[in-house]
Every structure is written in structure tokens, then in C-alpha cells.
Design an enzyme around this catalytic site. Structure first.
Site, PDB file in Angstrom:
ATOM      1  CE  LYS A 142      48.918  -2.123  43.205  1.00  0.00           C
ATOM      2  NZ  LYS A 142      48.649  -1.170  42.118  1.00  0.00           N
ATOM      3  CG  HIS A 272      44.257   2.258  38.404  1.00  0.00           C
ATOM      4  ND1 HIS A 272      43.263   1.324  38.348  1.00  0.00           N
ATOM      5  CD2 HIS A 272      45.419   1.575  38.365  1.00  0.00           C
ATOM      6  CE1 HIS A 272      43.810   0.117  38.269  1.00  0.00           C
ATOM      7  NE2 HIS A 272      45.115   0.240  38.283  1.00  0.00           N
ATOM      8  CD  GLU A 344      50.133   4.045  35.861  1.00  0.00           C
ATOM      9  OE1 GLU A 344      49.253   3.664  36.666  1.00  0.00           O
ATOM     10  OE2 GLU A 344      50.658   5.156  35.921  1.00  0.00           O
TER      11      GLU A 344
HETATM   12  C1  LIG Z   1      47.933  -1.325  41.059  1.00  0.00           C
HETATM   13  C2  LIG Z   1      48.133  -0.278  40.074  1.00  0.00           C
HETATM   14  C3  LIG Z   1      48.207  -0.583  38.706  1.00  0.00           C
HETATM   15  C4  LIG Z   1      47.986  -1.963  38.158  1.00  0.00           C
HETATM   16  O1  LIG Z   1      46.649  -2.312  38.147  1.00  0.00           O
HETATM   17  P1  LIG Z   1      46.122  -3.646  37.424  1.00  0.00           P
HETATM   18  O2  LIG Z   1      44.687  -3.669  37.763  1.00  0.00           O
HETATM   19  O3  LIG Z   1      46.883  -4.783  38.009  1.00  0.00           O
HETATM   20  O4  LIG Z   1      46.364  -3.502  35.977  1.00  0.00           O
HETATM   21  C5  LIG Z   1      48.480   0.446  37.826  1.00  0.00           C
HETATM   22  N1  LIG Z   1      48.653   1.721  38.256  1.00  0.00           N
HETATM   23  C6  LIG Z   1      48.583   2.053  39.567  1.00  0.00           C
HETATM   24  C7  LIG Z   1      48.807   3.461  39.961  1.00  0.00           C
HETATM   25  C8  LIG Z   1      48.313   1.073  40.508  1.00  0.00           C
HETATM   26  O5  LIG Z   1      48.208   1.413  41.800  1.00  0.00           O
END
Ligand SMILES: *Cc1c(COP(=O)(O)O)cnc(C)c1O
Length: 515
Positions: A142, A272, A344
Site C-alpha cells: 500500500k 504495527h 512489513e
Molecule cells: C501500512 C502498513 C505497513 C507499512 O508501514 P510503514 O510505516 O510504511 O513501514 C505494514 N503493515 C501493515 C499492516 C500496514 O497497515
């Protein structure tokens, strides 16, 4: 504030005056010197073996025929050509190209454009591997689903974090052999039809944080490999995701008991810490919580083997964050044999790789006295109040690439790419307080409420913005009829350029062989 028409009558704002032989700053490229004219500049490009492929495309209109090898290489038939050379060089070439198109009367010739330097994505990947070798990155699609970024990361062997059906299809269709087990469907609240489809596509790994999700999964994807997404402290981040997702630890035993009752397979834990995390020490507590959920898993009859530490990694704080993660892992998972560890990252891979060039399409300024010149007028107003005295309007805004200002809580800093029709920006140029606005008719469309730029900037000049790779292109809209800015691709001007190209070329040829 009143408006005023102060264009020089002889000057066509969108035309770049090549004949005036402006100079290029020494920092531009290794081949350009401060006394280089455009013509010398292009000659140098042509004669330099490293830049052989560039030719004079900067002056040729963009057309399907630009697929020829002289105009960058088309490694992937469905994608734009891939160039060599530093991104600064391509920002300038893009501007010259716009100038050429404008001189032919092309509508929207001066449109804003991105330059993506894929060697910067590669550099971030190397940095990841060297700092967090135990964690396989699953790139968060995304953040920027750019087709070249996805292909490069796929070629490097990363996995992918997808949040929707389309993202899954996009990853599976990039060629090569992207096995569905390289995807984690990391959206804890999925439509039933998406879960059904991910079963069909062979994507088994997915997150959940609530009980209903378990019933949905039981119905349409009973063999899914489930990952429980837990709530952690996200207060040290620009985008706090805990408002929306993550099971509080107190609810986890109940969720795991329900999963067991439904005979579902829960394989691990994810979290996260929030996107744009500015205090990496939060990974310590998050990993501690994950440890306690591993223990809850044992109580519920599961033996977890996956730890997913999510995203949130910031470029400037990466080494610090990695050190915290390593320390936490050693502390809470001292014996981690048999545990797969993944992350991620999104922003970390792409933020620095994209720059944007935007054209000043309009300017609004205080009305100067007929006898006084523009610079003095601007300075005078500046002195009277520390308020922006000049308003510059550019052709990309918060409904386009700069949506990162609204959605991603970013601030952006413009710099001058061209001034008065020249790439040469004298350091003596008088700066003024100004604001920078997007092109739509909405007053929310403000790119920069207050910054300092030369007061001599005028319509037709170009501003540059760096660090435009994360959460920009992907969320751009076409509100008010303005198109999403296109991307020019390069593998950069540094030592890794050829390496990155070879990696992509090998991936392309493997894709072709598989049909
Ligand atoms: C948006 C998102 C990420 C990426 O986050 P960054 O801050 O860009 O590294 C990873 N995992 C999930 C579930 C997300 O929603």
C-alpha cells in the site's frame, strides 16, 4: 493582498529558454561543470560512455516510439523505459522535455512528474539485510505499489504485505514466480469475498484481531494460517494505527480459545507500532507483548512459529530501531530456533527513491509600485510582516502527490530546480517568505504554508521535492480534472546502477521464459 500581472511580455512561461545557455550547478552530475550550457550538457551526455543510452531524448516528445533502445531500455514490455543516470539529471531532462513539448504547443506539456531512482530502493534493501538479517521483509504494497519497485523487491526475494484483493493480484501478476506463500494478507478486517478469493489464489497467511474474522475464515478459508495482530503502543508515530486495528492483550486468550474451538490454525503474532514511528524504543515493549502472546498460544494449545514485527521503520532512525529490535529479540526470544521472523516495512524502502518536479503555473504577489522592482517589493512586505508575501501555485497538490500532507501528516520542503528559465540558481538570489499551493480550486490544497524561496521565481519555473516515494502516488486522486503525475525511472548514477539493472533484467527474462 492584490494580484498583479508581472510576467515579462517577451517570456512564454512554459518555454524553457535553451538558447540563453544557462549554467548547471556543479552538484548536478559528475559530468557537468558550473559553466556547462544546455548544449554542452547534452553533448557530454551523448559522449559519455556511461550515459550512452540517454542520447537526446530529453528533447524528444514522449510517444510510444520512445520504446526504442535509444530512449532508455524497455526491460518489461508493459512498463515505461528504464534509464541510467542520477535522478537530478532526469529531473533536468524532464524539464527540458517539457520545454520542448511546450514549444510544440502540447497541452499540459509542463505537467508535474516524478523521477524514481531504483538504486535507492536497492540501497535500502541492502541496509535492511545488513541490520536485520534475521527478519525477512514483506514489503507493504500500500505504501507505493509501483510496478518497478514491486519487481525489484520480488527479484531480491522479499515477501509482500497485501491488504486487498487487487494488491494480491498485482503481486501475483508481476511475473517471475511469485509464490502465494510470499504474501501475507495483513488486513485484520477483510471482506468475506476477499478471504474466499485469497483461498482460491493460494494465499494462506493472514492476520485477524477479532472474533468475527475467525468465523469468516472458518467459512471460506478453513486452512488459513492465521496471525493474531495485537495492539501495541503507537503513540510515538505519525500515523497511529491502534485506533483501528490490534487486539488488546486482555482479549487475546479468548480469541485464541475461539480459534481452537473452530479448529483453525493460528501460527503466530503480528503488530504495527504505527507508521512514521519517531521513537524506535517502542519495539522493545511491542516485542515483549508478542512474547507474552506466544505464551498465551501455548496455553490455548498452539505452538506459534511466526513473529511479524510489522512496519513503522523510518529512514533516519533505522539503525537505532534495528538495534532495539535485536536487543528485544535477544531478551524475549533467546531461543528462536524454529521461529520465522518477518517484518512489513513500507516507507523505509521507497520514501527516498522518488522525487517530484512541479511547475509554477501561477503566482500571486503584492502589487509593486511601478517604479520599484519585484525583489524590493517582496522584501519590503517581508520586513513589514513575517507573513508569506508571495503565493506560488504549482501543478500538483494535496489531491495528488501531496496527499501525504493530509493522510500521512508530512511536511514537504521545496527547492528550486529551475529559475528564470535556467538550472543555475545563484546563491546570491534573494529569498522571500512565500507559500506554495496546489492547482485545485480548494483552499485546503496548500503544499507549503510558509517557506523561503527566491522572490525572482516566476511562472514556468520548476520546484523540486525529495522524499516523495511513500504514501504519495498511490493515494493521488484526479480531483478537479488534474492527472496523477507520471514517473520517469532510472537505476541511478552510482556504482549500483548496473547491478540493479542486471537484477531487473534477469527477473524480466525469467518472467518471459515462464510466459
Ligand atoms: C501500512 C502498513 C505497513 C507499512 O508501514 P510503514 O510505516 O510504511 O513501514 C505494514 N503493515 C501493515 C499492516 C500496514 O497497515
Amino acid at each position: 493582498m492584490s494580484t498583479v500581472e508581472i510576467l515579462r511580455p517577451t517570456h512564454n512561461p512554459v518555454e524553457f529558454d535553451i538558447s540563453r545557455s544557462p549554467t548547471i550547478p556543479t552538484t548536478a552530475t559528475t559530468t557537468a561543470t558550473s559553466t556547462t550550457s544546455y548544449h554542452d550538457f547534452v553533448q557530454e551526455l551523448l559522449s559519455s560512455p556511461n550515459h550512452l543510452r540517454l542520447t537526446a531524448e530529453g528533447f524528444s516528445a514522449e510517444s510510444p516510439s520512445s520504446a526504442s533502445s535509444t530512449n532508455g531500455e524497455r526491460l518489461f514490455p508493459s512498463l515505461p523505459p528504464l534509464h541510467y543516470g542520477h535522478s537530478d539529471l532526469h529531473l533536468r531532462k524532464g524539464i527540458m522535455n517539457a520545454s520542448h513539448l511546450a514549444s510544440e504547443g502540447e497541452v499540459d506539456a509542463e505537467k508535474a512528474f516524478f523521477v524514481a531512482d531504483l538504486s535507492k530502493v536497492y540501497a535500502q534493501y541492502r541496509r535492511w539485510v545488513s541490520c536485520l538479517p534475521e527478519f525477512k521483509p514483506y514489503y507493504a504494497v500500500k505504501c507505493n505499489p509501483d510496478p518497478f519497485v514491486l519487481r525489484l523487491l520480488a527479484a531480491l526475494g522479499t515477501g509482500f504485505d497485501c491488504a486487498s484483493n487487487n494488491e494480491i493480484s498485482q503481486v501475483l501478476q508481476i511475473g517471475g514466480s511469485i509464490s502465494p506463500d510470499r504474501i501475507i494478507f495483513a488486513n485484520p478486517c477483510k471482506a468475506l469475498s476477499f478471504i474466499r478469493n485469497s483461498c482460491k489464489m493460494g494465499v494462506d497467511m493472514m492476520t485477524f484481531d477479532n472474533c468475527d474474522e475467525l468465523y469468516k475464515v472458518k467459512r471460506v478459508h478453513p486452512n488459513a494460517k492465521l496471525v493474531v495482530r495485537i495492539l501495541t503502543d503507537d503513540t510515538k508515530s505519525l500515523c497511529q494505527l491502534g485506533l483501528k486495528y490490534g487486539a488488546p492483550l486482555s482479549t487475546v486468550p479468548g480469541l485464541l480459545a475461539k480459534a481452537k474451538e473452530l479448529d483453525l490454525n493460528v501460527i503466530g503474532v503480528s503488530f504495527h507500532v504505527g507508521s512514521g514511528c519517531y521513537d524506535p524504543s517502542v519495539y522493545m515493549d511491542a516485542i515483549r507483548r508478542a512474547r507474552s502472546v506466544f505464551d498465551m498460544g501455548l496455553n490455548a494449545g498452539y505452538s506459534f512459529d511466526l513473529l511479524d514485527i510489522g512496519g513503522g521503520f523510518e529512514d533516519g532512525l533505522f539503525e537505532q530501531g534495528a538495534a532495539v529490535v535485536k536487543e528485544a529479540i535477544d531478551q524475549y526470544f533467546p531461543d528462536r530456533r524454529g521461529i520465522r521472523m518477518i517484518a512489513e516495512p513500507g516507507r523505509f524502502f521507497v520514501a527516498k527513491a522518488f522525487s517530484l518536479a512541479a511547475n509554477i503555473i501561477a503566482r500571486r504577489a503584492p502589487f509593486p509600485h511601478p517604479t520599484c522592482n519585484w525583489n524590493e517589493a517582496a522584501q519590503q512586505i517581508d520586513a513589514e510582516a513575517d507573513q508569506p508575501s508571495v503565493m506560488y501555485y504549482i501543478n500538483d497538490g494535496v489531491y495528488g502527490a501531496f496527499n501525504c500532507i493530509m493522510f500521512d501528516h508530512q511536511t514537504v520542503q521545496p527547492y528550486v530546480l529551475s529559475l528564470d528559465g535556467s538550472f543555475h540558481v545563484p546563491s546570491t538570489e534573494i529569498q522571500t517568505n512565500c507559500s506554495v499551493w496546489g492547482p485545485t480550486c480548494d483552499s485546503i490544497d496548500c503544499v507549503c504554508p510558509s517557506t523561503r524561496l527566491p522572490s525572482s521565481l516566476r511562472v514556468g519555473d520548476w520546484l523540486g521535492f525529495d522524499n516523495m516515494g511513500a504514501y504519495t502516488v498511490c493515494a493521488a486522486s484526479q480531483f478537479n480534472g488534474f492527472e496523477v503525475s507520471k514517473v520517469i525511472y532510472t537505476t541511478g548514477g552510482g556504482a549500483a546502477a548496473t547491478e540493479v539493472r542486471n537484477i531487473l533484467a534477469a527477473f524480466a527474462s525469467a518472467s518471459r521464459q515462464r510466459g
